[in-house]
Design an enzyme around this catalytic site. Structure first.
Site, short mmCIF file in Angstrom:
data_model
loop_
_atom_site.label_atom_id
_atom_site.label_comp_id
_atom_site.label_asym_id
_atom_site.label_seq_id
_atom_site.Cartn_x
_atom_site.Cartn_y
_atom_site.Cartn_z
N PHE A 24 -1.31 -0.25 51.26
CA PHE A 24 -1.81 -1.51 51.91
C PHE A 24 -1.98 -2.61 51.19
O PHE A 24 -2.87 -2.34 50.02
CB PHE A 24 -3.01 -1.11 52.64
CG PHE A 24 -3.41 -1.83 54.06
CD1 PHE A 24 -3.00 -1.17 55.24
CD2 PHE A 24 -3.88 -2.92 53.77
CE1 PHE A 24 -3.42 -1.66 56.40
CE2 PHE A 24 -3.98 -3.52 54.99
CZ PHE A 24 -4.12 -3.03 56.52
N PHE A 59 -8.62 4.04 52.48
CA PHE A 59 -9.14 5.00 53.15
C PHE A 59 -8.83 6.42 52.70
O PHE A 59 -9.83 7.51 52.51
CB PHE A 59 -9.19 4.83 54.56
CG PHE A 59 -10.10 5.79 55.38
CD1 PHE A 59 -11.31 5.18 55.77
CD2 PHE A 59 -9.68 6.69 55.90
CE1 PHE A 59 -12.48 5.92 56.50
CE2 PHE A 59 -10.82 7.91 56.62
CZ PHE A 59 -11.91 7.11 56.85
N ALA A 82 -6.79 -2.74 47.66
CA ALA A 82 -7.16 -4.28 47.93
C ALA A 82 -7.43 -4.05 49.45
O ALA A 82 -6.57 -3.87 50.21
CB ALA A 82 -6.09 -4.99 47.64
N ILE A 84 -9.08 -6.35 52.20
CA ILE A 84 -9.28 -7.94 52.46
C ILE A 84 -9.90 -8.08 53.71
O ILE A 84 -9.34 -7.38 54.86
CB ILE A 84 -7.94 -8.69 52.27
CG1 ILE A 84 -7.29 -8.40 50.72
CG2 ILE A 84 -8.12 -10.20 52.66
CD1 ILE A 84 -6.17 -8.79 50.57
N HIS A 90 -13.29 -3.76 60.95
CA HIS A 90 -12.46 -2.75 60.13
C HIS A 90 -12.74 -2.48 58.48
O HIS A 90 -12.89 -1.72 58.17
CB HIS A 90 -11.04 -3.03 60.61
CG HIS A 90 -10.35 -1.86 60.21
ND1 HIS A 90 -10.31 -0.52 60.89
CD2 HIS A 90 -9.35 -1.54 59.24
CE1 HIS A 90 -9.42 0.12 60.62
NE2 HIS A 90 -8.68 -0.29 59.38
N1 INI Z 1 -6.56 -0.55 53.84
C1 INI Z 1 -6.62 -1.15 52.72
O1 INI Z 1 -6.54 -0.47 51.63
N2 INI Z 1 -6.87 -2.59 52.57
C2 INI Z 1 -7.26 -3.28 53.81
O2 INI Z 1 -7.35 -4.33 53.74
C3 INI Z 1 -7.30 -2.30 54.99
N3 INI Z 1 -7.54 -3.01 56.40
O3 INI Z 1 -8.06 -4.10 56.16
O4 INI Z 1 -7.29 -2.58 57.31
C4 INI Z 1 -6.77 -1.13 55.05
N4 INI Z 1 -6.90 -0.39 56.17
C5 INI Z 1 -5.98 0.87 56.29
C6 INI Z 1 -6.77 2.06 55.75
O5 INI Z 1 -7.13 2.06 54.37
C7 INI Z 1 -6.12 3.35 56.30
O6 INI Z 1 -4.94 3.45 55.52
C8 INI Z 1 -6.21 3.45 57.82
O7 INI Z 1 -7.01 3.26 58.54
C9 INI Z 1 -5.42 4.94 58.18
O8 INI Z 1 -6.47 5.95 57.86
#
Ligand code: INI
Length: 157
Positions: A24, A59, A82, A84, A90
């Site tokens: 991501f 996550f 990263a 952001i 979220h």
């Molecule tokens: N994951 C990131 O690494 N950075 C982000 O900025 C981000 N935002 O903003 O949504 C993000 N979301 C995805 C998250 O890490 C999971 O992959 C997803 O929720 C599935 O579990």
């Protein structure tokens, strides 16, 4: 004064490191990974002594970091991501769980698990931290991993 424990910034021969990096915001995380690999190289860690695991988002970093830390193969695990801030809350959920999870992976396994996940309010701050004005947080995270790996080895002796 008694004993002073301090980690050196040179890796010991045979030490291996793992990097867990989120896809991501890959535009930034690739830069963080490049920084981390450069730091390992410049501190005496051979390229083939660093394993890299890609996960979908920040996550997902902690569960993989914990798995790798549990193998006994590595001196430390570096986590790169990263996060952001966007229009919704979220960001707060992902950032809080990523930070808590990385800390827990380290505490649960007893291995240094390094927090190289940038959390920024906007793209400019992310640019600054992935190789521009504020340096490269991936590079810093790898140096921290080397220092912590050495420190942990000394604390055992
Ligand atoms: N994951 C990131 O690494 N950075 C982000 O900025 C981000 N935002 O903003 O949504 C993000 N979301 C995805 C998250 O890490 C999971 O992959 C997803 O929720 C599935 O579990």
């Amino acid at each position: 004064m008694g004993r002073v424990f301090e980690g050196r910034l040179m890796a010991t021969e045979g030490q291996r490191f793992a990097v867990v990096v989120a896809r991501f915001n890959e535009f930034f995380t690739r830069q963080l990974l490049e920084g981390a690999l450069a730091a390992f190289r410049r501190h005496g860690v051979p390229e083939d002594a660093v394993d890299v695991a890609w996960v979908p988002g920040s996550f997902e970093i902690p569960v993989v970091a914990k798995r790798l830390a549990s193998t006994g193969r590595y001196a430390a695990v570096v986590c790169l991501g990263a996060i952001i801030r966007g229009a919704t809350s979220h960001f707060d959920y992902v950032a809080a769980q990523a930070a808590a999870g990385v800390a827990r992976a380290g505490l649960d396994t007893g291995l240094p698990v390094i927090f190289g996940i940038i959390t920024t309010d906007d793209l400019d701050q992310a640019i600054d931290r992935s190789g521009a004005k504020a340096g490269n947080k991936g590079f810093e995270a790898a140096v921290t991993a080397i220092e912590m790996a050495d420190l942990m080895a000394h604390c055992e002796a």
